[in-house]
Design a protein around this motif. Structure first.
Motif, PDB file in Angstrom:
ATOM      1  N   VAL A   1       9.333 -16.135   7.384  1.00  0.00           N
ATOM      2  CA  VAL A   1       8.925 -17.162   8.339  1.00  0.00           C
ATOM      3  C   VAL A   1       9.779 -18.415   8.165  1.00  0.00           C
ATOM      4  O   VAL A   1      10.258 -18.992   9.144  1.00  0.00           O
ATOM      5  CB  VAL A   1       7.417 -17.472   8.185  1.00  0.00           C
ATOM      6  N   ARG A   2      10.004 -18.843   6.913  1.00  0.00           N
ATOM      7  CA  ARG A   2      10.843 -20.023   6.655  1.00  0.00           C
ATOM      8  C   ARG A   2      12.276 -19.794   7.126  1.00  0.00           C
ATOM      9  O   ARG A   2      12.874 -20.656   7.770  1.00  0.00           O
ATOM     10  CB  ARG A   2      10.833 -20.377   5.170  1.00  0.00           C
ATOM     11  N   ASP A   3      12.834 -18.634   6.797  1.00  0.00           N
ATOM     12  CA  ASP A   3      14.217 -18.340   7.188  1.00  0.00           C
ATOM     13  C   ASP A   3      14.361 -18.282   8.706  1.00  0.00           C
ATOM     14  O   ASP A   3      15.334 -18.795   9.257  1.00  0.00           O
ATOM     15  CB  ASP A   3      14.698 -17.031   6.560  1.00  0.00           C
TER      16      ASP A   3
ATOM     17  N   LEU B   1       7.810 -19.224  15.852  1.00  0.00           N
ATOM     18  CA  LEU B   1       6.976 -18.023  15.831  1.00  0.00           C
ATOM     19  C   LEU B   1       6.067 -18.102  14.615  1.00  0.00           C
ATOM     20  O   LEU B   1       6.498 -18.461  13.522  1.00  0.00           O
ATOM     21  CB  LEU B   1       7.832 -16.763  15.761  1.00  0.00           C
ATOM     22  N   SER B   2       4.831 -17.754  14.820  1.00  0.00           N
ATOM     23  CA  SER B   2       3.893 -17.761  13.701  1.00  0.00           C
ATOM     24  C   SER B   2       4.085 -16.515  12.853  1.00  0.00           C
ATOM     25  O   SER B   2       4.780 -15.573  13.230  1.00  0.00           O
ATOM     26  CB  SER B   2       2.464 -17.815  14.227  1.00  0.00           C
ATOM     27  N   ARG B   3       3.432 -16.526  11.750  1.00  0.00           N
ATOM     28  CA  ARG B   3       3.463 -15.364  10.853  1.00  0.00           C
ATOM     29  C   ARG B   3       2.922 -14.128  11.567  1.00  0.00           C
ATOM     30  O   ARG B   3       3.468 -13.035  11.439  1.00  0.00           O
ATOM     31  CB  ARG B   3       2.636 -15.707   9.618  1.00  0.00           C
ATOM     32  N   ALA B   4       1.865 -14.315  12.350  1.00  0.00           N
ATOM     33  CA  ALA B   4       1.268 -13.186  13.082  1.00  0.00           C
ATOM     34  C   ALA B   4       2.233 -12.645  14.133  1.00  0.00           C
ATOM     35  O   ALA B   4       2.318 -11.426  14.329  1.00  0.00           O
ATOM     36  CB  ALA B   4      -0.034 -13.627  13.730  1.00  0.00           C
ATOM     37  N   ASP B   5       2.965 -13.546  14.802  1.00  0.00           N
ATOM     38  CA  ASP B   5       3.947 -13.101  15.803  1.00  0.00           C
ATOM     39  C   ASP B   5       5.044 -12.263  15.165  1.00  0.00           C
ATOM     40  O   ASP B   5       5.425 -11.218  15.683  1.00  0.00           O
ATOM     41  CB  ASP B   5       4.581 -14.307  16.508  1.00  0.00           C
TER      42      ASP B   5
ATOM     43  N   MET C   1       6.085  -8.265  15.799  1.00  0.00           N
ATOM     44  CA  MET C   1       7.400  -7.949  16.360  1.00  0.00           C
ATOM     45  C   MET C   1       8.237  -7.028  15.489  1.00  0.00           C
ATOM     46  O   MET C   1       9.117  -6.340  15.990  1.00  0.00           O
ATOM     47  CB  MET C   1       8.183  -9.241  16.600  1.00  0.00           C
ATOM     48  N   GLY C   2       8.000  -7.026  14.200  1.00  0.00           N
ATOM     49  CA  GLY C   2       8.861  -6.249  13.319  1.00  0.00           C
ATOM     50  C   GLY C   2       8.096  -5.349  12.380  1.00  0.00           C
ATOM     51  O   GLY C   2       6.869  -5.327  12.360  1.00  0.00           O
TER      52      GLY C   2
END
Length: 106
Positions: A34-36, A46-50, A54-55
């Motif tokens: 998420v940070r990167d 994008l949130s962590r959930a998004d 997605m991946g």
């Protein structure tokens, strides 16, 4: 001789236990993703959930270290961690595999 051998074995056991207890968890790696992503794409939040939707992810835990990969489409990023630290291992873009470049490579 036996005393020094026991001393060395005790130090090794303590070292292995410390390494095993401080290796990064799957959540630690995902926080790093998420940070990167936020640093690379500052205009797209994008949130962590998004990112999870997605991946796909793969977490591998060894005795004293762990590794993690996140794949989004044809791009996969990889990390490894030890002693609570996470290190970027690299990325792989499958969409460019097998393509010929027009550039002159030296």
């Amino acid at each position: 001789m036996l005393k020094s051998l026991k001393y060395i074995a005790s130090i090794l056991v303590i070292l292995v236990v410390v390494l095993a207890l401080t290796k990064p968890s799957e959540d630690d790696y995902f926080d790093q993703i998420v940070r990167d992503y936020g640093q690379i794409h500052p205009k797209h939040e994008l949130s962590r959930a998004d990112l999870a939707k997605m991946g796909t992810t793969h977490y591998s835990s060894q005795i004293i270290m762990s590794s993690y990969s996140y794949q989004f489409g044809s791009i996969e990023v990889a990390y490894w961690g030890i002693l609570g630290k996470i290190f970027y291992k690299g990325y792989d873009d499958e969409s460019t595999k097998g393509k010929k470049s027009n550039a002159i490579e030296v």
